[in-house]
Design a protein around this motif. Structure first.
Motif, PDB file in Angstrom:
ATOM      1  N   GLN A   1      -6.375  -8.739  -5.157  1.00 27.39           N
ATOM      2  CA  GLN A   1      -5.564  -8.443  -3.976  1.00 27.39           C
ATOM      3  C   GLN A   1      -6.331  -7.535  -3.025  1.00 27.39           C
ATOM      4  O   GLN A   1      -6.908  -6.529  -3.428  1.00 27.39           O
ATOM      5  CB  GLN A   1      -4.241  -7.781  -4.375  1.00 27.39           C
ATOM      6  CG  GLN A   1      -3.337  -7.507  -3.166  1.00 27.39           C
ATOM      7  CD  GLN A   1      -1.953  -7.082  -3.564  1.00 27.39           C
ATOM      8  OE1 GLN A   1      -1.104  -7.925  -3.863  1.00 27.39           O
ATOM      9  NE2 GLN A   1      -1.719  -5.775  -3.584  1.00 27.39           N
TER      10      GLN A   1
ATOM     11  N   LYS B   1      -1.634  -8.059   3.270  1.00 22.10           N
ATOM     12  CA  LYS B   1      -2.177  -8.227   1.929  1.00 22.10           C
ATOM     13  C   LYS B   1      -2.486  -9.705   1.669  1.00 22.10           C
ATOM     14  O   LYS B   1      -1.803 -10.592   2.168  1.00 22.10           O
ATOM     15  CB  LYS B   1      -1.189  -7.726   0.871  1.00 22.10           C
ATOM     16  CG  LYS B   1      -0.881  -6.239   0.948  1.00 22.10           C
ATOM     17  CD  LYS B   1       0.137  -5.861  -0.111  1.00 22.10           C
ATOM     18  CE  LYS B   1       0.498  -4.380  -0.030  1.00 22.10           C
ATOM     19  NZ  LYS B   1       1.506  -4.008  -1.053  1.00 22.10           N
TER      20      LYS B   1
ATOM     21  N   ASP C   1     -10.063  -3.769  -1.824  1.00 19.69           N
ATOM     22  CA  ASP C   1      -9.197  -4.039  -2.968  1.00 19.69           C
ATOM     23  C   ASP C   1      -8.604  -2.732  -3.467  1.00 19.69           C
ATOM     24  O   ASP C   1      -8.849  -1.648  -2.902  1.00 19.69           O
ATOM     25  CB  ASP C   1      -9.955  -4.790  -4.058  1.00 19.69           C
ATOM     26  CG  ASP C   1     -11.073  -3.966  -4.693  1.00 19.69           C
ATOM     27  OD1 ASP C   1     -11.113  -2.731  -4.473  1.00 19.69           O
ATOM     28  OD2 ASP C   1     -11.917  -4.553  -5.405  1.00 19.69           O
ATOM     29  N   GLU C   2      -7.824  -2.809  -4.536  1.00 22.07           N
ATOM     30  CA  GLU C   2      -7.130  -1.617  -5.028  1.00 22.07           C
ATOM     31  C   GLU C   2      -8.076  -0.569  -5.583  1.00 22.07           C
ATOM     32  O   GLU C   2      -7.716   0.600  -5.729  1.00 22.07           O
ATOM     33  CB  GLU C   2      -6.122  -2.038  -6.096  1.00 22.07           C
ATOM     34  CG  GLU C   2      -5.004  -2.922  -5.554  1.00 22.07           C
ATOM     35  CD  GLU C   2      -4.034  -3.358  -6.635  1.00 22.07           C
ATOM     36  OE1 GLU C   2      -4.344  -3.112  -7.817  1.00 22.07           O
ATOM     37  OE2 GLU C   2      -2.990  -3.949  -6.300  1.00 22.07           O
TER      38      GLU C   2
ATOM     39  N   HIS D   1      -6.366  -5.601   0.995  1.00 19.39           N
ATOM     40  CA  HIS D   1      -5.702  -5.182   2.215  1.00 19.39           C
ATOM     41  C   HIS D   1      -6.641  -5.417   3.391  1.00 19.39           C
ATOM     42  O   HIS D   1      -7.851  -5.192   3.276  1.00 19.39           O
ATOM     43  CB  HIS D   1      -5.361  -3.672   2.181  1.00 19.39           C
ATOM     44  CG  HIS D   1      -4.151  -3.348   1.365  1.00 19.39           C
ATOM     45  ND1 HIS D   1      -4.197  -3.137   0.019  1.00 19.39           N
ATOM     46  CD2 HIS D   1      -2.847  -3.188   1.739  1.00 19.39           C
ATOM     47  CE1 HIS D   1      -2.988  -2.852  -0.441  1.00 19.39           C
ATOM     48  NE2 HIS D   1      -2.142  -2.886   0.594  1.00 19.39           N
TER      49      HIS D   1
END
Length: 488
Positions: free
Chosen positions: A64, A57, A88-89, A66
């Motif tokens: 944020q 991450k 991203d999320e 991954h």
């Protein structure tokens, strides 16, 4: 996201939620078609200079991400670069590209926003990008999860550059994708993913910015120069030359001791203190030693100067050298309260005859005589000298000075003092010393423009160096391009 490799039975379990189509087993490196759960081929595992592991991450631009995949691309026989796939999320895509230690952060861009202005120029919004190079490449190694099938055929990358930004056009078979990229500092990548080791820099990156922001630096330099000019103008207008000390000093009065001058106050900016010394030397020399004492810090600055003048007649011609006037500076004298300690000497001097004479009124007056019967009284405070040709006149002067009219014993004592105590060996004034004194004058000069000029010159030189340096930097950045705007 949880998949068990059908080949080696390794559990590939990550926190991903996007709909992957293919993945590469982290153990056996088989490329697995998720819908069929079968292996398509074995893919080489990316190892060299790969620093971001799958699943790691990182926070970039307060978002944020991954790391979901890694691809090493190959151009020619020995040119490699790495692409890291990010999510991203919300499932949005982003990419990090690293080549020879230089990093670029890329985001997908819709083709409808791209305008082709010519064969070498494209435009996005109000910014024009110049074609840098076209690079055919293939996938050399890969790892991770992918929502599109990996294409191991030749893909063509076409890069367009504007300063530290770029547009990358990726063409594979019949599909064309665009990405907008921006240089990202190595330190930013380290901080974002909390890693310590990254590939070393080599050469200049395709969108690497110059080491400093030249426009911003020039603005700061210009503002600094303006402030310096205003400060210098204020210092110059707030003060003028100040004649702080002027005195004629007899060499005899400073023999084996120093004269302590009156205190004087200096206010304003630091400036040189000019000292002028004059002595009526003639085929001889004199020396002045002067110490400037700061009364607050007791700091002392010492200087010494010789005054010499010689002349003569040789070979039918007269000559002379030296001067009776000398000047010297004490540089950078700061404001404050000061005084001088002064000593002086000269060639061929004789002692002050009044020092060994008869002293009256606790030394306020000195009396001497010579071998011709002449007498002299000197006021030791004002240095005024009064002469007497008769002994009785001198006697009456001393009696009146000491109010001895009604003291016969004192008058009798005076007779014996005048007769025997007055030294006559000096032959005053016939043998009085030539060139008895030195005249000293001290002037606090205006604030110097020398340091002011040096600082302005350095500021201007730094601005020019930055401007020229950026030109060379940009030219060097385009050296690897066959479309350089700097080509002749």
């Amino acid at each position: 996201m949880h998949y068990v490799c059908p080949v080696c039975k390794t559990d590939n379990n990550y926190e991903f939620t996007f709909p992957a189509v293919e993945y590469i087993c982290r153990s056996c490196s088989n490329l697995i078609d998720i819908s069929q759960n079968t292996s398509l081929k074995v893919v080489k595992k990316p190892i060299e200079n790969v620093v971001l592991e799958i699943g790691k991450k990182g926070l970039i631009n307060n978002i944020q991400y991954h790391v979901t995949g890694t691809i090493t691309r190959k151009y020619g026989t020995n040119v490699y670069w790495r692409e890291y796939y990010l999510k991203d999320e919300k499932g949005n895509d982003a990419f990090l590209s690293e080549s020879e230690g230089h990093w670029v952060f890329l985001l997908p861009q819709s083709p409808v926003n791209i305008k082709h202005k010519s064969s070498k120029l494209i435009q996005l919004v109000d910014t024009t990008y110049r074609w840098y190079e076209t690079t055919p490449c293939t996938i050399h190694a890969a790892a991770g999860f992918f929502e599109d099938k990996l294409d191991f055929n030749i893909a063509t990358y076409k890069e367009y550059v504007n300063g530290s930004r770029m547009i990358s056009q990726e063409q594979s078979d019949s599909s064309v994708e665009y990405f907008t990229g921006k240089h990202i500092a190595k330190s930013t990548v380290k901080k974002a993913f909390n890693i310590t080791d990254l590939p070393n820099y080599y050469g200049i990156g395709i969108v690497q910015p110059f080491y400093i922001n030249v426009r911003q630096a020039i603005n700061i330099l210009a503002l600094t120069a303006l402030l310096i000019c205003l400060i210098q103008l204020n210092l110059v207008m707030s003060r003028t030359n100040a004649n702080i000390f002027e005195q004629e000093i007899e060499f005899a009065s400073v023999t084996d001791k120093e004269l302590v001058s009156k205190s004087f106050e200096l206010s304003g900016g630091s400036a040189p203190l000019e000292v002028q010394a004059y002595s009526d030397v003639d085929n001889s020399w004199a020396n002045v030693s002067l110490s400037l004492v700061n009364e607050k810090t007791n700091e002392m600055r010492y200087t010494s100067k010789d005054i010499e003048r010689y002349s003569g007649f040789e070979g039918g011609e007269s000559w002379n050298e030296g001067s009776r006037n000398e000047e010297f500076n004490i540089c950078g004298v700061a404001p404050g309260k000061y005084h001088f300690l002064i000593s002086a000497e000269k060639e061929g001097g004789i002692p002050d005859p009044f020092k060994t004479g008869y002293q009256l009124n606790n030394g306020d007056f000195s009396v001497i005589g010579n071998d011709k019967g002449e007498f002299y009284i000197r006021n030791n405070k004002t240095k005024n000298i009064q002469s007497y040709s008769q002994r009785d006149m001198l006697k009456n002067e001393i009696i009146g000075m000491n109010n001895w009219l009604n003291q016969p014993k004192e008058i009798q004592k005076l007779d014996s003092i005048i007769t025997f105590a007055i030294p006559i060996e000096y032959g005053y004034p016939q043998k009085s010393e030539a060139n008895p004194s030195v005249r000293i004058k001290a002037i606090w000069q205006p604030v110097s423009f020398w340091n002011f000029g040096i600082v302005l010159t350095l500021l201007i030189a730094f601005g020019i160096i930055c401007h020229v340096g950026k030109g060379y930097f940009e030219k060097a950045k385009w050296n690897n391009s066959s479309n350089s705007p700097y080509q002749v």
